[in-house]
Design a protein around this motif. Structure first.
Motif, PDB file in Angstrom:
ATOM      1  N   GLY A 116      -8.500 -25.585 -52.263  1.00  0.00           N
ATOM      2  CA  GLY A 116      -9.154 -25.834 -50.991  1.00  0.00           C
ATOM      3  C   GLY A 116      -8.383 -26.728 -50.037  1.00  0.00           C
ATOM      4  N   SER A 168     -12.436 -25.407 -53.078  1.00  0.00           N
ATOM      5  CA  SER A 168     -12.482 -23.980 -53.418  1.00  0.00           C
ATOM      6  C   SER A 168     -12.987 -23.757 -54.833  1.00  0.00           C
ATOM      7  CB  SER A 168     -11.127 -23.308 -53.195  1.00  0.00           C
ATOM      8  OG  SER A 168     -10.864 -23.194 -51.816  1.00  0.00           O
ATOM      9  N   HIS A 200     -11.870 -20.852 -47.837  1.00  0.00           N
ATOM     10  CA  HIS A 200     -11.732 -22.105 -48.574  1.00  0.00           C
ATOM     11  C   HIS A 200     -12.817 -23.080 -48.147  1.00  0.00           C
ATOM     12  CE1 HIS A 200     -10.248 -25.029 -45.569  1.00  0.00           C
ATOM     13  NE2 HIS A 200      -9.767 -23.962 -44.982  1.00  0.00           N
TER      14      HIS A 200
END
Length: 146
Positions: A116, A78, A74
């Motif tokens: 992310g 992301s 990540h």
């Protein structure tokens, strides 16, 4: 053969992080490819390998995590750095020469954490044990937006 990277929902990784019987870098690995934005908090057990160093360090990562069943990547969202780094990792691991040199026999799943660290922070910043080295001051902008 390693699979191509796919997206994983953060809940999947959350369950692993909170499972006291699972150990990072043995049962799963987390590669956080953020650069200076790593400062201020990260997922427990994450290894920081900035995306701009991925080509230089990917061989070491493949070697280090050769027997880990699942590796998560990540970045902040992301969307670019995380997926690209996961792809580089998979291409290196899937390379026949690499597999032969490292004697890689096990399959490994490679996943990208959806949304992310910013998504992780939005979901889990108030939950105990899900963000390590957290500096609230750095994240005030994100808290204000939510």
């Amino acid at each position: 053969m390693s699979s191509v990277p796919v997206f994983a929902e953060p809940e999947e990784l959350r369950d692993l992080v909170l499972d006291t019987e699972k150990e990072p870098e043995r049962d799963y690995a987390i590669i956080d490819v953020r650069d200076s934005d790593f400062k201020g908090g990260h997922i427990p057990g994450a290894k920081n390998v900035p995306a701009n160093q991925m080509y230089d360090k990917v061989g070491d990562l493949v070697r280090e995590y050769a027997d880990v069943p699942i590796v998560y990547f990540h970045c902040a969202l992301s969307q670019v750095r995380g997926p690209k780094s996961a792809r580089i990792y998979c291409e290196t691991r899937n390379n026949p020469e690499t597999r032969s040199n490292l004697n890689i026999k096990t399959d490994q799943k490679v996943k990208i954490i959806r949304n992310g660290f910013e998504g992780w922070h939005a979901k889990y910043r108030k939950e105990e044990g899900l963000i390590k080295d957290y500096e609230k001051k750095i994240w005030e902008w994100a808290i204000e937006e939510q």
